[in-house]
Design a protein around this motif. Structure first.
Motif, PDB file in Angstrom:
ATOM      1  N   GLN A  98       0.836  -1.194   0.000  1.00  0.00           N
ATOM      2  CA  GLN A  98       0.000   0.000   0.000  1.00  0.00           C
ATOM      3  C   GLN A  98       0.876   1.251   0.000  1.00  0.00           C
ATOM      4  N   ASN A  99       0.472   2.212  -0.810  1.00  0.00           N
ATOM      5  CA  ASN A  99       1.145   3.508  -0.938  1.00  0.00           C
ATOM      6  C   ASN A  99       2.554   3.423  -1.529  1.00  0.00           C
ATOM      7  N   MET A 100       2.855   2.305  -2.165  1.00  0.00           N
ATOM      8  CA  MET A 100       4.124   2.196  -2.897  1.00  0.00           C
ATOM      9  C   MET A 100       3.926   2.806  -4.276  1.00  0.00           C
ATOM     10  N   ARG A 101       5.004   3.257  -4.881  1.00  0.00           N
ATOM     11  CA  ARG A 101       4.931   3.888  -6.195  1.00  0.00           C
ATOM     12  C   ARG A 101       5.642   3.085  -7.276  1.00  0.00           C
ATOM     13  N   PHE A 102       6.288   1.976  -6.888  1.00  0.00           N
ATOM     14  CA  PHE A 102       7.035   1.162  -7.858  1.00  0.00           C
ATOM     15  C   PHE A 102       7.090  -0.269  -7.333  1.00  0.00           C
ATOM     16  N   PRO A 103       7.267  -1.249  -8.229  1.00  0.00           N
ATOM     17  CA  PRO A 103       7.380  -2.641  -7.780  1.00  0.00           C
ATOM     18  C   PRO A 103       8.729  -2.899  -7.104  1.00  0.00           C
ATOM     19  N   VAL A 104       8.718  -3.833  -6.160  1.00  0.00           N
ATOM     20  CA  VAL A 104       9.956  -4.241  -5.497  1.00  0.00           C
ATOM     21  C   VAL A 104      10.079  -5.753  -5.506  1.00  0.00           C
ATOM     22  N   ASP A 105      11.315  -6.214  -5.437  1.00  0.00           N
ATOM     23  CA  ASP A 105      11.599  -7.620  -5.164  1.00  0.00           C
ATOM     24  C   ASP A 105      11.849  -7.712  -3.661  1.00  0.00           C
ATOM     25  N   ILE A 106      11.295  -8.737  -3.041  1.00  0.00           N
ATOM     26  CA  ILE A 106      11.466  -8.927  -1.602  1.00  0.00           C
ATOM     27  C   ILE A 106      12.284 -10.188  -1.394  1.00  0.00           C
ATOM     28  N   ILE A 117      11.849 -15.629  -2.143  1.00  0.00           N
ATOM     29  CA  ILE A 117      11.935 -14.399  -2.938  1.00  0.00           C
ATOM     30  C   ILE A 117      10.550 -14.099  -3.487  1.00  0.00           C
ATOM     31  N   GLN A 118      10.118 -12.858  -3.339  1.00  0.00           N
ATOM     32  CA  GLN A 118       8.902 -12.387  -4.000  1.00  0.00           C
ATOM     33  C   GLN A 118       9.356 -11.446  -5.104  1.00  0.00           C
ATOM     34  N   VAL A 119       9.088 -11.822  -6.339  1.00  0.00           N
ATOM     35  CA  VAL A 119       9.522 -11.043  -7.492  1.00  0.00           C
ATOM     36  C   VAL A 119       8.432 -10.055  -7.889  1.00  0.00           C
ATOM     37  N   GLU A 120       8.854  -8.805  -8.102  1.00  0.00           N
ATOM     38  CA  GLU A 120       7.976  -7.763  -8.640  1.00  0.00           C
ATOM     39  C   GLU A 120       6.667  -7.610  -7.859  1.00  0.00           C
ATOM     40  N   ALA A 121       6.749  -7.473  -6.550  1.00  0.00           N
ATOM     41  CA  ALA A 121       5.556  -7.163  -5.754  1.00  0.00           C
ATOM     42  C   ALA A 121       5.054  -5.800  -6.230  1.00  0.00           C
ATOM     43  N   GLN A 122       3.793  -5.752  -6.627  1.00  0.00           N
ATOM     44  CA  GLN A 122       3.253  -4.571  -7.290  1.00  0.00           C
ATOM     45  C   GLN A 122       2.699  -3.531  -6.310  1.00  0.00           C
ATOM     46  N   PRO A 123       2.846  -2.239  -6.664  1.00  0.00           N
ATOM     47  CA  PRO A 123       2.296  -1.171  -5.834  1.00  0.00           C
ATOM     48  C   PRO A 123       0.779  -1.294  -5.735  1.00  0.00           C
ATOM     49  N   CYS A 124       0.223  -0.723  -4.687  1.00  0.00           N
ATOM     50  CA  CYS A 124      -1.222  -0.788  -4.479  1.00  0.00           C
ATOM     51  C   CYS A 124      -1.704   0.503  -3.829  1.00  0.00           C
ATOM     52  N   ASP A 125      -2.744   1.102  -4.415  1.00  0.00           N
ATOM     53  CA  ASP A 125      -3.353   2.297  -3.835  1.00  0.00           C
ATOM     54  C   ASP A 125      -4.733   2.002  -3.252  1.00  0.00           C
ATOM     55  N   ALA A 126      -5.153   0.750  -3.303  1.00  0.00           N
ATOM     56  CA  ALA A 126      -6.464   0.372  -2.766  1.00  0.00           C
ATOM     57  C   ALA A 126      -6.407   0.274  -1.245  1.00  0.00           C
ATOM     58  N   ILE A 127      -7.571   0.179  -0.637  1.00  0.00           N
ATOM     59  CA  ILE A 127      -7.632  -0.002   0.818  1.00  0.00           C
ATOM     60  C   ILE A 127      -7.252  -1.434   1.175  1.00  0.00           C
ATOM     61  N   ALA A 128      -7.714  -2.397   0.401  1.00  0.00           N
ATOM     62  CA  ALA A 128      -7.385  -3.812   0.638  1.00  0.00           C
ATOM     63  C   ALA A 128      -6.381  -4.265  -0.417  1.00  0.00           C
ATOM     64  N   CYS A 129      -5.116  -4.334  -0.033  1.00  0.00           N
ATOM     65  CA  CYS A 129      -4.041  -4.721  -0.947  1.00  0.00           C
ATOM     66  C   CYS A 129      -3.667  -6.179  -0.724  1.00  0.00           C
ATOM     67  N   MET A 141      14.732  -9.137   6.002  1.00  0.00           N
ATOM     68  CA  MET A 141      14.055  -8.990   4.720  1.00  0.00           C
ATOM     69  C   MET A 141      14.681  -7.784   4.031  1.00  0.00           C
ATOM     70  N   ILE A 142      14.945  -7.934   2.740  1.00  0.00           N
ATOM     71  CA  ILE A 142      15.489  -6.823   1.952  1.00  0.00           C
ATOM     72  C   ILE A 142      14.518  -6.526   0.820  1.00  0.00           C
ATOM     73  N   GLN A 143      14.200  -5.253   0.648  1.00  0.00           N
ATOM     74  CA  GLN A 143      13.421  -4.818  -0.511  1.00  0.00           C
ATOM     75  C   GLN A 143      14.378  -4.151  -1.494  1.00  0.00           C
ATOM     76  N   LEU A 144      14.302  -4.610  -2.748  1.00  0.00           N
ATOM     77  CA  LEU A 144      15.127  -4.093  -3.835  1.00  0.00           C
ATOM     78  C   LEU A 144      14.210  -3.607  -4.959  1.00  0.00           C
ATOM     79  N   ARG A 145      14.751  -2.799  -5.849  1.00  0.00           N
ATOM     80  CA  ARG A 145      13.984  -2.363  -7.020  1.00  0.00           C
ATOM     81  C   ARG A 145      13.471  -3.599  -7.755  1.00  0.00           C
TER      82      ARG A 145
END
Length: 172
Positions: A98-106, A117-129, A141-145
């Protein structure tokens, strides 16, 4: 001279103007508060990771507030930067975007080894993400571009050495 009806209408108009002014002031305060709350956090680089020959500078989110805010509201993350979260006590972790502006790898780590590894976790502007889970017990845990883990060829089981610049492993 004003009639009783005219006086009543003026009083109603004055009351309406006061209500509208109060409402507008309240909305302005809410907008200012929302603007303040949507400022990204930028933490100092306090750790580095060597991943497939690339040095990744890490901001370390140590407090619950820093971890909760994470990378929210940022416009981007460079190829050589990431955010490290220390999970103490170690446990399976669930996060959302939630409130992310770009995808990240976790990259989920246990004792310096990639557990998931979670690849390309997508941004979400909804209330229920959607929630992204490590499923496994992890202590970091590391978040990368988004796309970085594929570029670096990271796989579950790989080791990710992390060097804390002050020499101490932070605990929450």
């Amino acid at each position: 001279m004003l009639t009783a009806t005219q006086k009543k209408h003026r009083k109603i108009s004055a009351n309406n103007a006061f209500c509208i002014a109060t409402l507008m002031s309240g909305l302005l305060l809410l907008l200012i508060q929302a603007r303040i709350e949507k400022q990204p956090q930028f933490l100092p680089i306090s750790a580095k990771a060597q991943i497939s020959g690339r040095e990744i500078e890490l901001e370390v989110a140590q407090t619950p507030q820093q971890q909760s805010m994470g990378l929210m509201y940022r416009g981007e993350l460079s190829d050589t930067r990431g955010m490290l979260y220390t999970i103490d006590p170690p446990r399976p972790v669930k996060i959302w975007m939630q409130n992310m502006r770009f995808p990240v790898d976790i990259v989920y780590l246990q004792n310096g080894q990639i557990a998931a590894i979670q690849v390309e976790a997508q941004p979400c502007d909804a209330i229920a993400c959607p929630m992204y889970s490590s499923k496994a017990t992890v202590d970091q845990m590391i978040q990368l571009r988004g796309g970085t883990t594929a570029e670096l060829g990271l796989e579950v089981g790989d080791r990710v050495p992390i060097q804390f610049l002050d020499g101490e492993i932070p605990r929450t």
